[in-house]
Design a protein around this motif. Structure first.
Motif, PDB file in Angstrom:
ATOM      1  N   MET A   1      39.296 -12.276 -36.132  1.00  0.00           N
ATOM      2  CA  MET A   1      40.109 -12.475 -34.887  1.00  0.00           C
ATOM      3  C   MET A   1      41.174 -14.038 -35.854  1.00  0.00           C
ATOM      4  SD  MET A   1      38.833 -11.083 -32.167  1.00  0.00           S
ATOM      5  CE  MET A   1      37.484  -9.691 -31.897  1.00  0.00           C
ATOM      6  N   ASN A   2      42.370 -13.594 -35.722  1.00  0.00           N
ATOM      7  CA  ASN A   2      43.389 -15.453 -34.991  1.00  0.00           C
ATOM      8  C   ASN A   2      43.995 -15.470 -33.870  1.00  0.00           C
ATOM      9  OD1 ASN A   2      44.608 -17.371 -36.898  1.00  0.00           O
ATOM     10  ND2 ASN A   2      46.531 -16.094 -36.978  1.00  0.00           N
ATOM     11  N   HIS A   3      42.645 -15.202 -32.823  1.00  0.00           N
ATOM     12  CA  HIS A   3      43.404 -15.582 -31.608  1.00  0.00           C
ATOM     13  C   HIS A   3      43.537 -17.556 -31.204  1.00  0.00           C
ATOM     14  CE1 HIS A   3      42.529 -11.450 -30.256  1.00  0.00           C
ATOM     15  NE2 HIS A   3      41.411 -11.721 -30.815  1.00  0.00           N
ATOM     16  N   GLU A   4      44.665 -17.157 -30.550  1.00  0.00           N
ATOM     17  CA  GLU A   4      44.852 -18.993 -30.641  1.00  0.00           C
ATOM     18  C   GLU A   4      43.650 -19.459 -29.127  1.00  0.00           C
ATOM     19  OE1 GLU A   4      49.449 -18.580 -28.907  1.00  0.00           O
ATOM     20  OE2 GLU A   4      48.795 -16.953 -28.554  1.00  0.00           O
ATOM     21  N   ALA A   5      43.354 -20.514 -29.263  1.00  0.00           N
ATOM     22  CA  ALA A   5      42.192 -21.866 -29.115  1.00  0.00           C
ATOM     23  C   ALA A   5      42.696 -22.142 -27.879  1.00  0.00           C
ATOM     24  CB  ALA A   5      41.656 -22.638 -30.034  1.00  0.00           C
ATOM     25  N   GLN A   6      41.839 -22.411 -27.003  1.00  0.00           N
ATOM     26  CA  GLN A   6      41.973 -22.453 -25.517  1.00  0.00           C
ATOM     27  C   GLN A   6      42.646 -24.042 -26.015  1.00  0.00           C
ATOM     28  OE1 GLN A   6      39.616 -21.894 -22.372  1.00  0.00           O
ATOM     29  NE2 GLN A   6      40.513 -23.311 -21.056  1.00  0.00           N
ATOM     30  N   GLN A   7      44.251 -23.817 -25.403  1.00  0.00           N
ATOM     31  CA  GLN A   7      44.788 -25.641 -25.060  1.00  0.00           C
ATOM     32  C   GLN A   7      43.975 -26.511 -24.239  1.00  0.00           C
ATOM     33  OE1 GLN A   7      46.657 -25.791 -28.108  1.00  0.00           O
ATOM     34  NE2 GLN A   7      46.490 -23.567 -28.256  1.00  0.00           N
ATOM     35  N   ASP A   8      43.917 -27.957 -24.813  1.00  0.00           N
ATOM     36  CA  ASP A   8      43.718 -28.997 -23.771  1.00  0.00           C
ATOM     37  C   ASP A   8      45.378 -29.289 -23.024  1.00  0.00           C
ATOM     38  OD1 ASP A   8      41.334 -30.029 -24.290  1.00  0.00           O
ATOM     39  OD2 ASP A   8      42.145 -31.015 -26.100  1.00  0.00           O
ATOM     40  N   LEU A   9      45.221 -28.176 -21.877  1.00  0.00           N
ATOM     41  CA  LEU A   9      46.920 -29.073 -21.108  1.00  0.00           C
ATOM     42  C   LEU A   9      46.523 -29.447 -19.207  1.00  0.00           C
ATOM     43  CD1 LEU A   9      49.311 -27.736 -20.275  1.00  0.00           C
ATOM     44  CD2 LEU A   9      48.522 -25.266 -18.726  1.00  0.00           C
ATOM     45  N   THR A  10      47.679 -30.856 -19.379  1.00  0.00           N
ATOM     46  CA  THR A  10      47.629 -31.395 -18.168  1.00  0.00           C
ATOM     47  C   THR A  10      48.656 -30.814 -17.522  1.00  0.00           C
ATOM     48  OG1 THR A  10      48.467 -33.269 -19.514  1.00  0.00           O
ATOM     49  CG2 THR A  10      46.036 -33.572 -19.419  1.00  0.00           C
ATOM     50  N   GLY A 137      58.883 -16.706 -41.363  1.00  0.00           N
ATOM     51  CA  GLY A 137      59.742 -16.399 -42.156  1.00  0.00           C
ATOM     52  C   GLY A 137      61.540 -16.676 -42.568  1.00  0.00           C
ATOM     53  N   ILE A 138      61.045 -17.681 -41.859  1.00  0.00           N
ATOM     54  CA  ILE A 138      62.312 -18.108 -40.953  1.00  0.00           C
ATOM     55  C   ILE A 138      62.965 -19.413 -41.388  1.00  0.00           C
ATOM     56  CG2 ILE A 138      64.112 -19.226 -39.016  1.00  0.00           C
ATOM     57  CD1 ILE A 138      61.903 -16.917 -36.980  1.00  0.00           C
ATOM     58  N   GLU A 139      64.233 -19.583 -42.406  1.00  0.00           N
ATOM     59  CA  GLU A 139      64.819 -20.606 -43.147  1.00  0.00           C
ATOM     60  C   GLU A 139      65.651 -21.001 -41.968  1.00  0.00           C
ATOM     61  OE1 GLU A 139      66.393 -19.877 -47.072  1.00  0.00           O
ATOM     62  OE2 GLU A 139      64.925 -19.231 -48.126  1.00  0.00           O
ATOM     63  N   SER A 140      65.820 -23.090 -41.782  1.00  0.00           N
ATOM     64  CA  SER A 140      66.938 -22.619 -40.770  1.00  0.00           C
ATOM     65  C   SER A 140      67.186 -24.345 -40.854  1.00  0.00           C
ATOM     66  CB  SER A 140      65.782 -22.934 -39.060  1.00  0.00           C
ATOM     67  OG  SER A 140      64.905 -23.584 -39.357  1.00  0.00           O
ATOM     68  N   LEU A 235      52.016 -12.947 -32.102  1.00  0.00           N
ATOM     69  CA  LEU A 235      51.826 -11.462 -33.154  1.00  0.00           C
ATOM     70  C   LEU A 235      52.729 -11.614 -34.484  1.00  0.00           C
ATOM     71  CD1 LEU A 235      50.967  -9.002 -33.041  1.00  0.00           C
ATOM     72  CD2 LEU A 235      53.331  -8.414 -31.534  1.00  0.00           C
ATOM     73  N   CYS A 236      54.035 -13.060 -33.655  1.00  0.00           N
ATOM     74  CA  CYS A 236      54.706 -12.270 -34.927  1.00  0.00           C
ATOM     75  C   CYS A 236      54.167 -13.706 -36.364  1.00  0.00           C
ATOM     76  CB  CYS A 236      55.713 -13.207 -34.734  1.00  0.00           C
ATOM     77  SG  CYS A 236      56.954 -12.744 -33.561  1.00  0.00           S
ATOM     78  N   ASN A 237      53.217 -14.815 -35.825  1.00  0.00           N
ATOM     79  CA  ASN A 237      52.945 -15.330 -36.871  1.00  0.00           C
ATOM     80  C   ASN A 237      52.096 -14.388 -37.544  1.00  0.00           C
ATOM     81  OD1 ASN A 237      54.188 -17.295 -36.085  1.00  0.00           O
ATOM     82  ND2 ASN A 237      52.418 -18.443 -34.528  1.00  0.00           N
ATOM     83  N   ALA A 241      56.722 -12.378 -39.093  1.00  0.00           N
ATOM     84  CA  ALA A 241      58.416 -11.976 -39.115  1.00  0.00           C
ATOM     85  C   ALA A 241      58.873 -12.856 -37.711  1.00  0.00           C
ATOM     86  CB  ALA A 241      57.960 -10.673 -38.422  1.00  0.00           C
ATOM     87  N   SER A 242      59.690 -12.758 -37.465  1.00  0.00           N
ATOM     88  CA  SER A 242      60.536 -13.385 -36.506  1.00  0.00           C
ATOM     89  C   SER A 242      60.508 -12.812 -35.344  1.00  0.00           C
ATOM     90  CB  SER A 242      62.055 -14.031 -36.591  1.00  0.00           C
ATOM     91  OG  SER A 242      62.496 -12.728 -36.721  1.00  0.00           O
ATOM     92  N   ARG A 243      60.482 -13.052 -34.179  1.00  0.00           N
ATOM     93  CA  ARG A 243      60.797 -12.482 -32.620  1.00  0.00           C
ATOM     94  C   ARG A 243      61.901 -11.442 -32.930  1.00  0.00           C
ATOM     95  NH1 ARG A 243      60.516 -13.689 -25.924  1.00  0.00           N
ATOM     96  NH2 ARG A 243      62.819 -14.709 -27.390  1.00  0.00           N
ATOM     97  N   ARG A 244      62.637 -11.563 -33.370  1.00  0.00           N
ATOM     98  CA  ARG A 244      64.618 -11.073 -33.289  1.00  0.00           C
ATOM     99  C   ARG A 244      63.982  -9.560 -34.537  1.00  0.00           C
ATOM    100  NH1 ARG A 244      68.781 -15.854 -33.730  1.00  0.00           N
ATOM    101  NH2 ARG A 244      68.796 -16.164 -31.986  1.00  0.00           N
ATOM    102  N   LYS A 245      63.303 -10.377 -35.571  1.00  0.00           N
ATOM    103  CA  LYS A 245      62.919  -8.663 -36.472  1.00  0.00           C
ATOM    104  C   LYS A 245      62.109  -8.400 -35.560  1.00  0.00           C
ATOM    105  CE  LYS A 245      61.293  -8.773 -41.281  1.00  0.00           C
ATOM    106  NZ  LYS A 245      61.544  -9.908 -42.755  1.00  0.00           N
ATOM    107  N   LEU A 246      60.683  -8.432 -35.470  1.00  0.00           N
ATOM    108  CA  LEU A 246      59.889  -7.602 -35.017  1.00  0.00           C
ATOM    109  C   LEU A 246      60.357  -6.837 -33.770  1.00  0.00           C
ATOM    110  CD1 LEU A 246      56.807  -6.913 -34.675  1.00  0.00           C
ATOM    111  CD2 LEU A 246      56.394  -8.731 -33.681  1.00  0.00           C
ATOM    112  N   GLN A 247      61.287  -7.475 -33.461  1.00  0.00           N
ATOM    113  CA  GLN A 247      61.592  -6.852 -31.647  1.00  0.00           C
ATOM    114  C   GLN A 247      62.749  -5.380 -32.649  1.00  0.00           C
ATOM    115  OE1 GLN A 247      63.421  -9.377 -28.500  1.00  0.00           O
ATOM    116  NE2 GLN A 247      65.102  -7.649 -27.506  1.00  0.00           N
TER     117      GLN A 247
END
Length: 318
Positions: A1-10, A137-140, A235-237, A241-247
């Motif tokens: 699984m490639n879940h995002e880890a819990q973040q340190d949020l203040t 895969g976005i060039e900016s 999901l995009c990562n 794909a970018s969100r626009r492409k995935l959408q």
């Protein structure tokens, strides 16, 4: 699984009564505020901060001249709140209202703010957002933003402003912010909006088969992780794909946006928890567990999908 880890949020909120207090409330910044208009100063600074992402809502009743700097190798995005319609001066140049200001954090321009300012400021680690752009895969032209100040029409960031309003208008509690889904949801949503700002691509010329393959890959990942539905950023990562492409691919193939699909998956996860409800948690805890920041909105969306309120599900299941 490639879940995002819990973040340190203040979380930090401060009501300020003079420009010195207001400058000091910007933690991690070196800000100087000079009051321009007459009268008693009143302001508020609200901060949500991760290690690589800082969100600030800045409100003040008096016009100010603001100078200073933040962290090196960070990029700042100043996004007007919906109510903000006044013009302002940036490095001596008049800017029309409702523009997003993008600037390197260690070389901020001098800003002459209007009275009754209400604005959101995002500061993000440049390397982190570059890595995410590469993953999708976005060039900016992000490198140009890192070296100069840019003003971009706010229509590009209307969804971002709405998202920030939702976050900062919530009655945030320490208990809510302890949930990894809330933390990852806040960070993932903001990061994806920033990536969208950097993505200049339009709809994509993709064959129906290629669209189907991409959507199937995304759905398989979601279905394999029903206990922890991913954020749109994750999901995009994963799909690359970018969100626009995935959408575009989701809409053409599945008739739903990926955001709607993920929301439905999270509502179903909350539904399963409520069907096996115990007194150990209340309904608000379950909503927060699955990343719903506003309980009222959660209850409304839940009732729309399941034709009953969360409390009715508990009574029916018990």
């Amino acid at each position: 699984m490639n879940h995002e880890a819990q973040q340190d949020l203040t979380y930090h909120h401060e009501v300020t009564h003079n420009t010195e207090e207001h400058s000091a409330a910007w933690r991690g910044w070196q800000i100087t505020c000079d009051q321009v208009t007459d009268g008693q100063f009143e302001g508020e600074v609200t901060e949500l901060a991760f290690d690589d992402l800082q969100l600030i809502r800045d409100r003040s009743n008096q016009a100010l001249v603001k100078t200073g700097q933040a962290m090196k190798n960070f990029l700042t995005f100043s996004v007007p709140a919906r109510q903000h319609t006044q013009e302002f001066y940036c490095d001596g140049h008049l800017s029309v209202a409702n523009h997003i200001l993008i600037a390197p954090a260690d070389r901020l321009p001098e800003i002459h703010t209007p009275s009754n300012l209400d604005i959101f400021c995002i500061s993000v680690d440049l390397d982190v957002i570059k890595n995410m752009l590469s993953n999708q895969g976005i060039e900016s032209g992000l490198n140009s933003y890192a070296s100069s100040t840019y003003l971009k029409e706010a229509c590009f960031g209307e969804e971002l402003s709405d998202c920030l309003h939702t976050i900062f208008s919530s009655d945030l509690s320490t208990q809510q912010l302890e949930y990894s889904r809330i933390q990852n949801g806040i960070k993932g949503t903001i990061m994806q909006h920033l990536i969208d700002l950097a993505d200049s691509g339009d709809n994509y010329a993709i064959t129906p088969l290629a669209r189907k393959v991409m959507v199937d890959r995304a759905r398989e990942y979601v279905l394999a992780n029903l206990d922890t539905p991913p954020t749109i950023l994750e999901l995009c990562n994963v799909v690359g794909a970018s969100r626009r492409k995935l959408q575009y691919c989701f809409q053409e193939t599945f008739g739903l946006s990926p955001v709607s699909y993920l929301r439905i998956m999270r509502l179903n996860a909350a539904h399963r928890d409520l069907l096996h409800y115990s007194n150990q948690y209340n309904i608000q805890d379950i909503a927060a567990k699955w990343g719903f920041l506003h309980y009222g909105r959660f209850a409304s969306e839940y009732r729309t999908l399941f034709a009953e309120l969360p409390s009715q599900t508990i009574k029916r299941a018990s």
